[in-house]
Design a protein around this motif. Structure first.
Motif, PDB file in Angstrom:
ATOM      1  N   ARG A 190      -1.523   2.588   6.113  1.00  0.00           N
ATOM      2  CA  ARG A 190      -2.582   2.497   5.101  1.00  0.00           C
ATOM      3  C   ARG A 190      -3.482   3.749   5.203  1.00  0.00           C
ATOM      4  NH1 ARG A 190      -4.956  -3.613   4.432  1.00  0.00           N
ATOM      5  NH2 ARG A 190      -3.193  -4.481   3.269  1.00  0.00           N
ATOM      6  N   ILE A 193      -3.160   5.777   2.096  1.00  0.00           N
ATOM      7  CA  ILE A 193      -4.036   5.377   0.974  1.00  0.00           C
ATOM      8  C   ILE A 193      -5.469   5.811   1.264  1.00  0.00           C
ATOM      9  CG2 ILE A 193      -5.048   3.380  -0.200  1.00  0.00           C
ATOM     10  CD1 ILE A 193      -2.378   2.002  -0.050  1.00  0.00           C
ATOM     11  N   PHE A 207     -11.554   0.166  -0.223  1.00  0.00           N
ATOM     12  CA  PHE A 207     -10.261   0.373   0.435  1.00  0.00           C
ATOM     13  C   PHE A 207      -9.453  -0.928   0.536  1.00  0.00           C
ATOM     14  CE2 PHE A 207      -7.100   2.082   3.127  1.00  0.00           C
ATOM     15  CZ  PHE A 207      -6.966   1.307   4.261  1.00  0.00           C
ATOM     16  N   THR A 210      -8.286  -2.372  -2.736  1.00  0.00           N
ATOM     17  CA  THR A 210      -7.266  -1.499  -3.344  1.00  0.00           C
ATOM     18  C   THR A 210      -5.919  -1.774  -2.694  1.00  0.00           C
ATOM     19  OG1 THR A 210      -8.916   0.206  -3.774  1.00  0.00           O
ATOM     20  CG2 THR A 210      -6.605   0.903  -3.772  1.00  0.00           C
ATOM     21  N   CYS A 211      -5.915  -1.891  -1.356  1.00  0.00           N
ATOM     22  CA  CYS A 211      -4.650  -2.146  -0.649  1.00  0.00           C
ATOM     23  C   CYS A 211      -4.054  -3.481  -1.074  1.00  0.00           C
ATOM     24  CB  CYS A 211      -4.891  -2.136   0.864  1.00  0.00           C
ATOM     25  SG  CYS A 211      -5.264  -0.501   1.505  1.00  0.00           S
ATOM     26  N   VAL A 214      -2.549  -2.982  -4.407  1.00  0.00           N
ATOM     27  CA  VAL A 214      -1.334  -2.153  -4.333  1.00  0.00           C
ATOM     28  C   VAL A 214      -0.179  -2.979  -3.798  1.00  0.00           C
ATOM     29  CG1 VAL A 214      -0.282  -0.228  -3.080  1.00  0.00           C
ATOM     30  CG2 VAL A 214      -2.516   0.072  -4.178  1.00  0.00           C
ATOM     31  N   ASP A 215      -0.477  -3.886  -2.856  1.00  0.00           N
ATOM     32  CA  ASP A 215       0.587  -4.760  -2.314  1.00  0.00           C
ATOM     33  C   ASP A 215       1.205  -5.605  -3.416  1.00  0.00           C
ATOM     34  OD1 ASP A 215       0.922  -7.843  -0.913  1.00  0.00           O
ATOM     35  OD2 ASP A 215       2.047  -6.140  -0.114  1.00  0.00           O
ATOM     36  N   VAL A 291       2.384  -1.811   1.917  1.00  0.00           N
ATOM     37  CA  VAL A 291       0.978  -1.869   2.359  1.00  0.00           C
ATOM     38  C   VAL A 291       0.624  -3.238   2.928  1.00  0.00           C
ATOM     39  CG1 VAL A 291       0.010  -0.093   0.858  1.00  0.00           C
ATOM     40  CG2 VAL A 291       0.291  -2.410  -0.011  1.00  0.00           C
ATOM     41  N   TYR A 297      -5.765  -4.974   7.454  1.00  0.00           N
ATOM     42  CA  TYR A 297      -4.969  -3.881   8.033  1.00  0.00           C
ATOM     43  C   TYR A 297      -5.660  -2.548   7.764  1.00  0.00           C
ATOM     44  CZ  TYR A 297      -1.077  -7.054   8.952  1.00  0.00           C
ATOM     45  OH  TYR A 297      -0.293  -8.075   9.413  1.00  0.00           O
ATOM     46  N   THR A 298      -5.628  -1.669   8.758  1.00  0.00           N
ATOM     47  CA  THR A 298      -6.333  -0.377   8.612  1.00  0.00           C
ATOM     48  C   THR A 298      -5.428   0.831   8.842  1.00  0.00           C
ATOM     49  OG1 THR A 298      -6.841  -0.507  10.968  1.00  0.00           O
ATOM     50  CG2 THR A 298      -8.542  -1.321   9.444  1.00  0.00           C
TER      51      THR A 298
END
Ligand SMILES: OCc1cccc(Br)n1
Length: 456
Positions: A190, A193, A207, A210-211, A214-215, A291, A297-298
């Motif tokens: 990630r 991203i 963030f 957005t992730c 996106v997933d 993602v 998750y980072t």
């Protein structure tokens, strides 16, 4: 008629009859919607799977922990639009508390680490196999519970933790007979991203959401997600840039589209090199589109998938360095994965490499030919059990034909028959069910017989 006691008893029985008559509707014998009963063959399969998970965890030096299935709802009230918190199995208990059946284990683990306030010697390598719950509208008829093998490393900031986790996951796959032709593990970070968003000036607080969006691109077309991304405040150009970066499936190609010296790429390269050292490089493949769907998750994220099926996710995980801070704790690096019990079993069944668990598989069936020999059968069973053999003692006066059918249906190894003529000679008849031969054994020699017969 009759004395007071019997009259009272009759009245009680009559009373129950009338109650039963009133409750004519039979009990619904199905388990609650979305849940499963585990009959003995199902339980043997589940125990076999858990034993594989436990032995791999132990091989990698992980320690087992557990926590209540019931948690405060506040552990899961992340506002990032995740499926797992959007389908919370939550309710208000009799004390007015907002509680939930855990949808995942990681927040409970974080709470347990918090509870020790730095008193736990780091790093931690802990595992658990919790039953996890979701309340999904049954429109999709999906299950509401599953068991999920969790493996987590706390206190290690380097990708060495992720590499160890990937290796443990592969060791499990190999152990159950799968190869890298059957299963692959997509790896990404990630951080890619994060770097793109930072380069385009998107605030950090966008963030996680957005992730999560996106997933969803895995499942729904970009147009549907585009609006949500714009609603988050992302410019069209940012969205285009993001989606173009996500199509990369090689470190080389993505290095060309990211700022030079990208830390995410540096870490991924180091991770892939360690995978080489573990001998699992052919299981692992870089894929910038992965993602995962959990908000916390980072960094590195990964997902094991079935190469031949609908590419279903078998397991998934990643780094989550900020989770403890979101609970008000000290910054503590962490990485882990979750591995559900459903897809893997389907996959093994499809590949025809799921062991069979139909029979109880006990070692010996003991029975008396005639009830006057039952006491003798009890003594024989006790001698064999004292030798550590699993014995199914037939508790009723059954015909030999029934017993042999019962024994073979249960895949027992031997039948020990206490019969009159032999018993008078201090012997029993031993039938080897795998070859159908039988012989007599002195009762005094049964212990030695058992040692020899099961010396494998
Ligand atoms: O993997 C998502 C999830 C969470 C809880 C229960 C079930 Br079934 N599935």
């Amino acid at each position: 008629d009759g004395d007071l006691l019997s009259r009272t008893a009759d009245a009680a029985v009559d009373g129950r009859k009338s109650t039963t008559a009133a409750a004519v509707v039979a009990l619904d014998s199905n388990p609650p919607k979305g849940t499963r009963d585990f009959y003995p063959p199902d339980m043997r399969l589940r125990s076999w799977l858990f034993d594989q998970w436990r032995s791999v965890a132990s091989l990698y030096g992980f320690s087992e922990y557990d926590a209540p299935v019931l948690e405060s709802e506040s552990l899961y009230t992340r506002k990032a639009g995740e499926e797992v918190t959007g389908q919370l199995y939550n309710f208000v208990d009799k004390g007015g508390r907002n509680v939930a059946l855990r949808p995942e284990m990681t927040p409970s683990l974080a709470r347990m680490v918090m509870a020790k306030k730095g008193g736990l010697p780091l790093p931690l390598k802990w595992f658990s196999i919790p039953q996890c719950w979701r309340y999904e509208r049954m429109t999709r008829g999906r299950r509401r519970e599953h068991y999920q093998w969790n493996m987590d490393v706390w206190g290690v900031s380097g990708i060495e933790a992720e590499a160890e986790l990937l290796s443990a996951m592969v060791t499990f796959f190999v152990r159950v007979g799968l190869t890298s032709d059957d299963v692959g593990i997509k790896v990404n970070s990630r951080g890619v991203i994060a770097e793109v968003l930072a380069e385009l000036g998107v605030p950090e607080d966008k963030f996680a959401s957005t992730c999560v969006l996106v997933d969803k691109l895995e499942k729904v077309p970009l147009d549907e997600i585009r609006e949500d991304l714009e609603a988050l405040g992302l410019e069209r150009s940012t969205i285009e840039r993001l989606t173009s970066v996500l199509t990369n499936t090689s470190i080389e190609s993505i290095s060309g589209v990211l700022p030079p010296g990208s830390r995410a790429i540096e870490q991924l390269s180091a991770l892939l090199d360690l995978c080489d050292a573990y001998g699992i490089r052919d299981w692992v493949t870089f894929d910038a589109s992965v993602v995962r769907g959990l908000a916390y998750y980072t960094g590195v994220v990964f997902e094991a998938f079935d190469r031949r099926g609908a590419l279903r996710a078998i397991a998934g995980g990643g780094r989550y360095d900020r989770l403890l801070e979101t609970f008000g704790g000290e910054p503590t690096p962490a990485a882990g994965f979750g591995f559900g019990d459903a897809v893997i079993v389907e996959l093994l069944r499809e590949r025809n490499i799921l062991p069979s668990f139909e029979g109880s598989g006990f070692d010996i069936v003991v029975f008396a030919m005639g009830s006057d020999l039952y006491r003798a059968a009890v003594e024989v069973a006790s001698v064999l059990r004292a030798e550590g053999r699993t014995v199914d003692l037939i508790l009723e006066d059954k015909k030999a034909k029934w017993v042999f059918k019962h024994a073979s249906r249960n895949e027992a190894g031997y039948c020990v028959i206490v019969a009159e003529a032999e018993y008078e000679n201090g012997e029993v008849v031993v039938k080897d069910l795998s070859v159908g031969e039988q012989r007599t054994v002195k009762i005094g020699a049964l212990g030695d017989w058992a040692k020899e017969a099961f010396q494998s």
